[in-house]
Enzyme design. Structure first.
Site, PDB file in Angstrom:
ATOM      1  N   THR A   1      50.211  29.835  57.297  1.00  0.00           N
ATOM      2  CA  THR A   1      50.656  30.884  57.951  1.00  0.00           C
ATOM      3  C   THR A   1      49.607  32.075  58.370  1.00  0.00           C
ATOM      4  O   THR A   1      49.201  32.412  59.364  1.00  0.00           O
ATOM      5  CB  THR A   1      51.965  31.720  57.352  1.00  0.00           C
ATOM      6  OG1 THR A   1      52.802  30.649  57.026  1.00  0.00           O
ATOM      7  CG2 THR A   1      52.298  33.041  58.234  1.00  0.00           C
TER       8      THR A   1
ATOM      9  N   HIS B   1      50.233  22.969  50.213  1.00  0.00           N
ATOM     10  CA  HIS B   1      51.326  22.360  49.631  1.00  0.00           C
ATOM     11  C   HIS B   1      52.028  21.283  50.547  1.00  0.00           C
ATOM     12  O   HIS B   1      52.959  20.736  50.145  1.00  0.00           O
ATOM     13  CB  HIS B   1      52.466  23.543  49.161  1.00  0.00           C
ATOM     14  CG  HIS B   1      53.160  24.096  50.453  1.00  0.00           C
ATOM     15  ND1 HIS B   1      54.356  24.016  50.857  1.00  0.00           N
ATOM     16  CD2 HIS B   1      52.569  25.356  51.536  1.00  0.00           C
ATOM     17  CE1 HIS B   1      54.632  24.621  51.742  1.00  0.00           C
ATOM     18  NE2 HIS B   1      53.756  25.358  52.101  1.00  0.00           N
TER      19      HIS B   1
ATOM     20  N   GLN C   1      51.348  20.082  59.432  1.00  0.00           N
ATOM     21  CA  GLN C   1      52.010  18.736  59.034  1.00  0.00           C
ATOM     22  C   GLN C   1      51.467  17.461  59.343  1.00  0.00           C
ATOM     23  O   GLN C   1      51.700  16.398  58.731  1.00  0.00           O
ATOM     24  CB  GLN C   1      53.339  18.952  60.060  1.00  0.00           C
ATOM     25  CG  GLN C   1      54.271  19.884  59.775  1.00  0.00           C
ATOM     26  CD  GLN C   1      55.138  19.750  58.739  1.00  0.00           C
ATOM     27  OE1 GLN C   1      55.407  18.333  58.240  1.00  0.00           O
ATOM     28  NE2 GLN C   1      55.596  20.770  58.151  1.00  0.00           N
TER      29      GLN C   1
ATOM     30  N   THR D   1      39.738  38.952  47.422  1.00  0.00           N
ATOM     31  CA  THR D   1      39.114  38.298  46.301  1.00  0.00           C
ATOM     32  C   THR D   1      39.374  36.743  46.362  1.00  0.00           C
ATOM     33  O   THR D   1      40.486  36.299  46.907  1.00  0.00           O
ATOM     34  CB  THR D   1      39.812  38.938  44.891  1.00  0.00           C
ATOM     35  OG1 THR D   1      39.450  40.200  44.911  1.00  0.00           O
ATOM     36  CG2 THR D   1      39.254  38.190  43.746  1.00  0.00           C
TER      37      THR D   1
ATOM     38  N   CYS E   1      70.511  22.706  69.153  1.00  0.00           N
ATOM     39  CA  CYS E   1      70.746  23.861  70.298  1.00  0.00           C
ATOM     40  C   CYS E   1      72.415  23.727  70.579  1.00  0.00           C
ATOM     41  O   CYS E   1      73.047  24.834  70.951  1.00  0.00           O
ATOM     42  CB  CYS E   1      69.899  23.845  71.306  1.00  0.00           C
ATOM     43  SG  CYS E   1      69.842  22.246  72.034  1.00  0.00           S
TER      44      CYS E   1
HETATM   45  N1  PLP Z   1      52.416  25.351  60.347  1.00  0.00           N
HETATM   46  C1  PLP Z   1      53.184  24.469  60.136  1.00  0.00           C
HETATM   47  C2  PLP Z   1      53.261  23.240  61.444  1.00  0.00           C
HETATM   48  C3  PLP Z   1      54.202  24.234  59.029  1.00  0.00           C
HETATM   49  O1  PLP Z   1      55.180  23.361  59.219  1.00  0.00           O
HETATM   50  C4  PLP Z   1      54.286  25.350  58.297  1.00  0.00           C
HETATM   51  C5  PLP Z   1      54.954  25.428  57.178  1.00  0.00           C
HETATM   52  O2  PLP Z   1      56.125  24.851  57.091  1.00  0.00           O
HETATM   53  C6  PLP Z   1      53.271  26.417  58.454  1.00  0.00           C
HETATM   54  C7  PLP Z   1      52.498  26.421  59.563  1.00  0.00           C
HETATM   55  C8  PLP Z   1      53.028  27.327  57.299  1.00  0.00           C
HETATM   56  O3  PLP Z   1      52.444  27.156  56.415  1.00  0.00           O
HETATM   57  P1  PLP Z   1      52.517  28.023  54.855  1.00  0.00           P
HETATM   58  O4  PLP Z   1      54.002  27.482  54.248  1.00  0.00           O
HETATM   59  O5  PLP Z   1      51.349  27.441  54.167  1.00  0.00           O
HETATM   60  O6  PLP Z   1      52.326  29.371  55.066  1.00  0.00           O
END
Ligand code: PLP
Length: 410
Positions: A98, A229, A207, A265, A354
């Site tokens: 994110t 992760h 992904q 940090t 949807c």
């Molecule tokens: N981008 C994609 C395509 C994701 O699938 C995810 C998480 O599901 C993220 C970004 C966000 O990653 P994070 O969980 O490390 O913030």
């Protein structure tokens, strides 16, 4: 079948949740949401944070504890750079995918605005980390965004992206692969086509990284996001690849770490564990990518023989992630399905498609025009076993049948 919680000793993966341990055999088919920690990443965390570990200093401190942490960060940066075919200067550790996406989208957009470019081109199927960052730039920062619709299989046509690019485009953002449908985009062709355009190209490879190679020596993107992760690293750490020389404005202000691009940090232990996971994932990627389609195809073959169950995403295996199987299921409700599967020990992701008209309809499925009463994403990964796949193959049809018949699922 033995009444145990699966915990394969050979892989060091514990998959027990915060709740009381499930009495059922656990089938973890939600690697797209988060993956079990790899032993290499666990060892890195232990060596830094375990009881016997030395103090992890602040990597900006000049004393020995700080210097130790700094060495860990810089080693991690180099290892990630080597695995990605990048220069260490291009690697910035973040708190996850994110933050890496936000840094790229906002930071590159703001840098573009400094030379009068305030237009973004963004695919309509991006993760909210990109999508909402771009929407916010439009709503609150006077940027304009052209949203590019995917084809019905979830892939985003390169031509449509290029048609949307203008002289004042600051950022183009197209994910390498979609988190729901597993649709893989032709980012390499897009990058080559945009090579002489001043717009910066960002790709969210969060992904994709577990099963698709990333070679930044050849892929001409300006920014790329990873999240540890999703490939066996710990939660809370990710990577922003930011190509040197591409102007970027920081999104957070503070101590000026990482050449001022990312203040805060350094998280030495997390960075070391992220690097260990990047290396481990890189080493077994080819084998994993060849092993998983047999399982996703087996699940798909069995489940799509059921009435009212369809596989979504690209038909061409080269255009979809080996790890993802996305299904539309008629005659059941999405949340009821994932809840019932969870009760049976099958961890998977769902969500309403949807056509259900649900407030939780997915923007990805909507953009791709995917219909169905429920959506089910089964995502496989480095710990997936034959036993898990076979169990899911038996349980999912059983649960769909019970839900359709209105029977209780226990
Ligand atoms: N981008 C994609 C395509 C994701 O699938 C995810 C998480 O599901 C993220 C970004 C966000 O990653 P994070 O969980 O490390 O913030």
């Amino acid at each position: 079948m033995a009444d145990i919680v699966r915990n394969p000793p050979d892989r060091g993966a514990r998959i027990d949740g915060a709740d009381a341990p499930s009495p059922k055999v656990e089938v973890y088919l939600d690697h797209a949401a988060s993956t079990p920690l790899r032993p290499e990443a666990r060892a890195a965390l232990r060596s830094w944070l375990g009881e016997d570990g030395a103090v992890v200093g602040n990597a900006s401190s000049s004393h020995a504890a700080g210097r130790r942490a700094r060495v860990a960060v810089e080693e991690a940066r180099e290892r990630v750079a080597t695995a990605l075919g990048a220069h260490p200067h291009d690697i910035v550790f973040t708190s996850g995918g994110t933050e890496a996406d936000n840094l790229a989208v906002k930071g590159l957009a703001w840098a573009g605005a400094e030379s009068g470019r305030r237009h973004l081109v963004v695919s309509a199927v991006e993760h909210p980390a990109v999508r909402d960052a771009a929407s916010w730039l439009a709503d609150a920062q006077a940027f304009t965004v052209t949203w590019v619709a995917p084809d019905a299989d979830g892939t985003v046509p390169v031509d449509a992206i290029l048609d949307a690019v203008r002289d004042d485009t600051a950022v183009v953002s197209v994910m390498t692969a979609n988190n729901e449908l597993g649709a893989v985009n032709d980012v390499a062709t897009l990058a080559d086509a945009l090579a002489d355009h001043p717009a910066a190209l960002h790709t969210d490879a969060v992904q994709a990284f577990a099963t698709l190679p990333v070679d930044l020596g050849h892929l001409r993107v300006d920014a790329l996001a990873l999240s540890a992760h999703k490939f066996g690293g710990p939660q809370g750490v990710g990577v922003a690849y930011l190509r040197r020389g591409v102007p970027i404005v920081p999104i957070a202000h503070g101590g000026g770490q990482d050449r001022g691009v990312r203040s805060g940090t350094f998280a030495a232990a997390l960075d070391a564990a992220c690097a260990a996971a990047v290396e481990a994932a890189t080493l077994d990627r080819a084998e994993l990518a060849s092993r998983l389609p047999g399982w996703t195809d087996r699940l798909s073959a069995v489940l799509t023989t059921l009435h009212g169950v369809r596989r979504n995403g690209p038909a061409d295996p080269a255009r979809r992630l080996a790890s993802h199987l996305h299904l539309s299921i008629d005659g059941v409700e999405g949340e009821a399905l994932t809840f019932a599967l969870d009760q049976a020990g099958v961890r998977a992701s769902g969500g309403a498609a949807c056509s259900s008209g649900s407030a939780r309809a997915s923007h990805v499925l909507e953009a791709a025009g995917v219909d169905g009463d429920a959506a089910l994403r089964l995502s496989l990964g480095w710990t997936t076993t034959d036993e898990e796949v076979e169990r899911a193959t038996a349980l999912v049809p059983e649960i769909i049948a019970k839900l359709r018949a209105g029977e209780a699922v226990t």
